[in-house]
Scaffold this motif. Structure first.
Motif, mmCIF file in Angstrom:
data_model
loop_
_atom_site.group_PDB
_atom_site.id
_atom_site.type_symbol
_atom_site.label_atom_id
_atom_site.label_comp_id
_atom_site.label_asym_id
_atom_site.label_seq_id
_atom_site.Cartn_x
_atom_site.Cartn_y
_atom_site.Cartn_z
ATOM 1 N N ARG A 38 3.334 -6.798 25.676
ATOM 2 C CA ARG A 38 4.081 -6.578 26.916
ATOM 3 C C ARG A 38 3.173 -6.629 28.133
ATOM 4 N N LEU A 39 2.010 -6.004 28.000
ATOM 5 C CA LEU A 39 1.065 -5.984 29.120
ATOM 6 C C LEU A 39 0.547 -7.388 29.433
ATOM 7 N N LYS A 40 0.304 -8.171 28.403
ATOM 8 C CA LYS A 40 -0.139 -9.552 28.622
ATOM 9 C C LYS A 40 0.962 -10.372 29.285
ATOM 10 N N ARG A 41 2.198 -10.131 28.885
ATOM 11 C CA ARG A 41 3.331 -10.811 29.505
ATOM 12 C C ARG A 41 3.431 -10.420 30.981
ATOM 13 N N ALA A 42 3.265 -9.138 31.259
ATOM 14 C CA ALA A 42 3.309 -8.658 32.642
ATOM 15 C C ALA A 42 2.172 -9.255 33.461
ATOM 16 N N GLN A 43 1.019 -9.386 32.842
ATOM 17 C CA GLN A 43 -0.127 -9.991 33.521
ATOM 18 C C GLN A 43 0.196 -11.432 33.920
ATOM 19 N N GLY A 44 0.813 -12.177 33.027
ATOM 20 C CA GLY A 44 1.219 -13.545 33.323
ATOM 21 C C GLY A 44 2.274 -13.595 34.421
#
Length: 90
Positions: free
Chosen positions: A14-20
């Motif tokens: 989720r955090l990686k998705r938010a980063q993107g």
């Protein structure tokens, strides 16, 4: 208190998705994209961060409550139910 790395894998995703999504917001602003599109993407990033945070809180609370339940012989806790309670506050 340490959190289970297996339980944190979805949080990291989720955090990686938010980063993107946040990177996309920055590019959209730099490129002069429509305000509504920027807001939509920013909202998606914000929700992903909220969900990740609530998941971490639920995992930690579950660990604490489970230890307490084990001491009292009360059985097991439902992590998804705890997370859902936190999400209802968002």
């Amino acid at each position: 208190m340490e959190l289970d790395p297996v339980e944190l894998k979805p949080v990291l995703n989720r955090l990686k998705r938010a980063q993107g999504q946040l990177g996309a917001v920055i590019r959209m602003i730099e490129d002069g994209q429509e305000c509504a599109d920027v807001i939509t993407q920013l909202s998606a990033a914000s929700k992903a961060l909220d969900r990740a945070g609530f998941s971490i809180i639920a995992s930690g609370l579950q660990s604490c409550m489970q230890a307490e339940a084990n001491e009292e012989g009360a059985g097991t806790l439902d992590r998804q139910k705890l997370e859902k309670l936190f999400l209802s506050l968002a």
